[in-house]
Design a protein around this motif. Sequence first.
Motif, PDB file in Angstrom:
ATOM      1  N   VAL A  98      -0.065   9.060  -6.411  1.00 60.86           N
ATOM      2  CA  VAL A  98      -1.155   8.353  -5.731  1.00 60.86           C
ATOM      3  C   VAL A  98      -0.811   8.083  -4.262  1.00 60.86           C
ATOM      4  O   VAL A  98      -1.694   8.155  -3.400  1.00 60.86           O
ATOM      5  CB  VAL A  98      -1.581   7.056  -6.459  1.00 60.86           C
ATOM      6  N   LEU A 125      -1.300  11.424  -2.431  1.00 56.15           N
ATOM      7  CA  LEU A 125      -2.736  11.679  -2.250  1.00 56.15           C
ATOM      8  C   LEU A 125      -3.284  10.836  -1.104  1.00 56.15           C
ATOM      9  O   LEU A 125      -4.004  11.331  -0.236  1.00 56.15           O
ATOM     10  CB  LEU A 125      -3.514  11.384  -3.535  1.00 56.15           C
ATOM     11  N   ALA A 126      -2.929   9.553  -1.100  1.00 58.04           N
ATOM     12  CA  ALA A 126      -3.417   8.650  -0.053  1.00 58.04           C
ATOM     13  C   ALA A 126      -2.869   9.012   1.320  1.00 58.04           C
ATOM     14  O   ALA A 126      -3.570   8.879   2.327  1.00 58.04           O
ATOM     15  CB  ALA A 126      -3.060   7.210  -0.403  1.00 58.04           C
ATOM     16  N   LEU A 159     -10.589  10.197  -0.905  1.00 59.45           N
ATOM     17  CA  LEU A 159      -9.771   9.818  -2.068  1.00 59.45           C
ATOM     18  C   LEU A 159     -10.586   9.628  -3.342  1.00 59.45           C
ATOM     19  O   LEU A 159     -10.101   9.900  -4.445  1.00 59.45           O
ATOM     20  CB  LEU A 159      -8.965   8.560  -1.780  1.00 59.45           C
ATOM     21  N   HIS A 184      -6.886  10.060  -7.377  1.00 61.16           N
ATOM     22  CA  HIS A 184      -6.280   8.826  -6.895  1.00 61.16           C
ATOM     23  C   HIS A 184      -6.826   7.582  -7.614  1.00 61.16           C
ATOM     24  O   HIS A 184      -6.027   6.760  -8.091  1.00 61.16           O
ATOM     25  CB  HIS A 184      -6.452   8.703  -5.379  1.00 61.16           C
ATOM     26  N   GLY A 244      -4.359   5.913 -10.090  1.00 62.00           N
ATOM     27  CA  GLY A 244      -3.986   4.632  -9.490  1.00 62.00           C
ATOM     28  C   GLY A 244      -4.202   3.465 -10.431  1.00 62.00           C
ATOM     29  O   GLY A 244      -3.367   2.556 -10.507  1.00 62.00           O
TER      30      GLY A 244
END
Length: 185
Positions: free
Chosen positions: A139, A142-143, A151, A156, A160
Amino acid sequence: MQLEARAHVPALTGVLSVVSLALVFGAVGGVLPTESLPRSEPLLALVPHLNAVISAAAIVAILSGWRWIRRGDVTRHRAAMLAAFGLFVAFLVLYLYRVSIEGATDFPGPEGVYTYVYLPLLAVHVTLAIVCIPLLYYVLLLAATRPWRELGATRHPTVGRVAAGLWLVSFSLGIVVYLLLYVVY
């Protein structure tokens, strides 16, 4: 660099997870060289207590991040989750320092509590901590590799939520383990 990383988030997650877990298992297994680590008795004695405080602060940060993203405040969510990750790293560095030098802490309580309470709690805590590592890297990567507006179209949010839930349980059980080791017994 960001475009390269963006295309390889799963692979980077795998590499970072393997390296991180190798360090943890190496420290716990006593195979990491410790001769170059400074030995500070006051710090070694303080680590469990610091880590309990760090765990509590991480719980607050995760819950805050969860609350802020539900309210649509991406900036505060990002700050809270980065703070939680920073606290996790601080916890892990202190834990690895202590366990590398002193080894695992023996449970000082009664055998029945050890077998039926402490060991199961510890097993769940450790298992969740291990499972969380790749989820957290995933996560975070990805962020870090996408604009926040993109996102929602990735995994995510889903990963997340799972990571945050497991992370909360792991940190909470870590505090219970601390209490059993250093307060109750």
